[in-house]
Write an enzyme that holds these catalytic residues in place. Sequence first.
Site, PDB file in Angstrom:
ATOM      1  N   LYS A 125       7.666  -6.362   4.633  1.00 10.14           N
ATOM      2  CA  LYS A 125       6.975  -5.468   5.349  1.00 10.14           C
ATOM      3  C   LYS A 125       5.694  -5.949   5.882  1.00 10.14           C
ATOM      4  O   LYS A 125       4.890  -6.451   4.758  1.00 10.14           O
ATOM      5  CB  LYS A 125       7.111  -4.077   5.098  1.00 10.14           C
ATOM      6  CG  LYS A 125       6.889  -3.182   6.260  1.00 10.14           C
ATOM      7  CD  LYS A 125       7.321  -1.844   5.606  1.00 10.14           C
ATOM      8  CE  LYS A 125       6.934  -0.663   6.666  1.00 10.14           C
ATOM      9  NZ  LYS A 125       7.353   0.713   6.139  1.00 10.14           N
ATOM     10  N   SER A 143       9.971   3.305   9.362  1.00 12.70           N
ATOM     11  CA  SER A 143       9.079   2.390   9.792  1.00 12.70           C
ATOM     12  C   SER A 143       9.481   0.923   9.495  1.00 12.70           C
ATOM     13  O   SER A 143       8.798   0.093   9.862  1.00 12.70           O
ATOM     14  CB  SER A 143       7.598   2.593   9.431  1.00 12.70           C
ATOM     15  OG  SER A 143       7.442   2.640   8.066  1.00 12.70           O
ATOM     16  N   SER A 159      11.436   5.708   5.392  1.00 11.66           N
ATOM     17  CA  SER A 159      11.062   4.554   6.240  1.00 11.66           C
ATOM     18  C   SER A 159      11.968   3.359   5.382  1.00 11.66           C
ATOM     19  O   SER A 159      11.902   2.154   5.963  1.00 11.66           O
ATOM     20  CB  SER A 159       9.594   4.191   6.224  1.00 11.66           C
ATOM     21  OG  SER A 159       8.921   5.023   7.048  1.00 11.66           O
TER      22      SER A 159
END
Length: 453
Positions: free
Chosen positions: A80, A158, A182
């Site tokens: 990420k 996210s 997330s």
Amino acid sequence: MTGNFGAMSIAQLSTLLQAGKADPVQVAEAVFEAIDRYEDKAVFVSLLKDRALAEAHASSKRMREGRSLGLLDGIPIAWKDLFDIEGLVTTAGSKVLAKAAPAAKDADMVDLLKQAGMIAIGRTNMSEFAFSGIGINPHYGTPHNPRSTDVPRIPGGSSSGAGVAVAANLVPVAMGTDTGGSVRIPAAFNGLVGYKATRGRHAMRGVYPLSRSLDSLGPLCRTVQDAAWIDAAMRGLSPALIQKRSSNGLDIVVPTNIVFDGAEPGVVAAFESALERLEKAGVRITRQALPAFERILDLMAQYGPLVTAEAYALHRERLSGPEAADMDQRVVARTRLGEKISLSSYLAILDARAGLIAETEALIGDRFVAFPTVAHVAPAIEPLLADDQTFFAMNVKTLSNTALGNFLDWCGVSIPCGTGDAGMPVGLLLSGSANHDDRLLAAAVALEEVVRG
């Protein structure tokens, strides 16, 4: 041997690599070819082809010389865009960080998994500054949920690109962060396993923060065993097979309050079917209210969300300057709400939180807790882009179940348990009290096959 290596579990691919039936360089090259062919270019924000191939060649050499670093040697992983990668700017899904200084070294987690032999493929897209459970990003594009067969649907956030990268069979595992859901939300929306560790279980150095009181890490992958292997390596341990225990005699609490509010019938049906299978397998299911859930909502109504207070403290100078104009205005609006949370209110939230954690641990004991990861399946993207109020309402709804676990400092694993509306995936979230991660992972391994049906 050739094949779609990104579609394999870590265990499947590791078996091929360790037996010499696949070569790390061949695997890495195949992964980059698959990414290049994939039409949705919003999944990755940067690729690390030169680094990855160098790491793959080193892994291949070790394999040939009988010096494998273990079960994860040669396995590709995506990161990420919150994790520092040496030589790259960590943009955290935002344009305003694009001109920041490149990272001087890898984040601790990136380095630990490199030491285990894993191959860093690239960095995945995300909600700006990790402040949304939806996964929409106006700067780098919004990855589309690959499980949708009708309209473009959100990936969940996210860790949006992380979820899509695995669900689209591009990589076997991607690393995410989880402050309010997330990891577990994109796992549920994309039909994956998502493991959120207890906060503090893994080193956070080199990971761009959102809320230091809530931030945690975890992988999105295909099986719970894969997640357990990654978790071990993230703590500097050698991955090992978790011995399957019997599901008979496991105790699970299913809350009767809050987590089913507004739930889609298809989600409830998939979850209840999974519970029926678990009961038939000998799991003891107890349905009871968890008073802390209402108390958490009351605290948020009285003082404001903890995450908002800490996000505002982190970004307050940015929000008062010219950079705010270059941010996602939905992120700006949500973050500015933290300005209204006073220091005394913030301290009151922390004090109440400690009490609720202790009370809930006493109530649950050694039992696990299960409820739908998200009370709805992944919605269509277009209505959320068209109207901010629709976006904000859906964001609250999407985060409502998972955020309870973050506030109570739980660890959790989302496991696919069926499908709901439009054939979209539904997740069952199995949670445990803080620092019960090993017990949780062992239980999830035992229950996974039953949960999936």
